[in-house]
Design an enzyme around this catalytic site. Sequence first.
Site, PDB file in Angstrom:
ATOM      1  N   GLY A   1      63.302  10.682  44.941  1.00  0.00           N
ATOM      2  CA  GLY A   1      62.744  10.377  43.623  1.00  0.00           C
ATOM      3  C   GLY A   1      61.329   9.834  43.668  1.00  0.00           C
ATOM      4  N   ASP A   2      60.767   9.692  44.887  1.00  0.00           N
ATOM      5  CA  ASP A   2      59.379   9.205  44.955  1.00  0.00           C
ATOM      6  C   ASP A   2      58.693   9.892  46.139  1.00  0.00           C
ATOM      7  OD1 ASP A   2      57.025   7.641  44.570  1.00  0.00           O
ATOM      8  OD2 ASP A   2      58.222   6.025  43.701  1.00  0.00           O
ATOM      9  N   ASP A   3      57.550   9.371  46.601  1.00  0.00           N
ATOM     10  CA  ASP A   3      56.766  10.076  47.620  1.00  0.00           C
ATOM     11  C   ASP A   3      57.618  10.423  48.848  1.00  0.00           C
ATOM     12  OD1 ASP A   3      54.716   9.517  45.853  1.00  0.00           O
ATOM     13  OD2 ASP A   3      53.813   7.957  47.092  1.00  0.00           O
TER      14      ASP A   3
END
Length: 335
Positions: free
Chosen positions: A138-140
């Site tokens: 859900g992120d980098d």
Amino acid sequence: DTSGWPLIAPLPSYGRGRELPGGRYMSFIHGDEVHDVIITGENGTIDGQGDVWWNMWRQRTLQFTRPNLIELVNSRNIIISNVVFRNSPFWNVHPVYCSNVVVRYVTILAPHDSPNTDGIDPDSSSNVCIEDSYISTGDDLVAVKSGWDQYGIAYGRRSSGITIRRVTGSSPFAGIAIGSETSGGVQNVLAEHINLYNTGVGIHIKTNIGRGGIIRNITINNVYMENARKGIKISGDVGDHPDDRFNPNALPVVKDIKIKDVWGVGVLQAGLIRGLRDSPFTGICLSNVHLRGMTEPRTPPWQCSDVLGASVQVSPWPCAQLSSTQQRGSCSDHF
Ligand SMILES: *[C@@H]1O[C@H](CO)[C@@H](O)[C@H](O)[C@H]1NC(C)=O
Ligand SMILES: *[C@@H]1O[C@H](CO)[C@@H](O)[C@H](O)[C@H]1NC(C)=O
């Protein structure tokens, strides 16, 4: 209920927990001053069951910063291989103040709407190799960091000698990121053979006023991206501050960034480079970068400010500040 969960001190280069002031909930797998450690497991799964934590974040009921799935602090000679990491409460794999770390043949999975589930974040660490892995979170996917504003500047420990290769994945945020916490500096990073599907920003170098730190000698080669909101973004106005005691005169320096052989399809905006007026980004060199939109033939053009560099064989044609007649010398080595 997290009342029994052990708390540990904030990292000195962050001054506080990344999400909330004070200490941090201890990571599921936590190593402090360990060396010659192998974490491996025939591709077995370590499941962080993060949804409890994600819900506390959504409902704003967290008291302290969420735990990582694995954090290794002040450690060296580490191999993490053939493991599947799933549903981390927060960042998945966080080596900080470490050296000689290899992460290979790992799979890291978390839902695209899970908050702050970065894949692998080498932080104030040197000689880190991340290779042959699949990451969808859900992120980098990978974010190279080195501390946060005045705390990171005071601690002064850079990340350097970071190799990221043969990584494939998908993220609503960045594929390959540097930042935004880069106050100890980030240098000598090589990312190559990266395949990104459905990402927010394919390549994102991000820092901010108050960070200080030098980001330099970053080389990114052979990237394929399919469906991205932005192909390449390099920006000096991203990320929050630990508190309002950050020094607004601590300007980051961004220089000698070489991005070569990038092919993208379904890219809504090719590139955005936003330097700082009092600290322009220099030596930004693009070569053989082709980022096509959803519909031929038009992709919105690059947007640039406060940047100097060069470009060769870039489509759509980037901004005038990256015209190949400027700063040719500083780019030519790698072209
Ligand atoms: C484990 O996963 C890696 C990829 O991450 C793969 O190359 C390897 O074949 C897998 N091994 C087994 C025993 O499934
Ligand atoms: C730049 O970084 C690369 C690793 O990506 C390294 O091999 C090279 O020596 C560095 N160059 C300088 C001038 O430090």
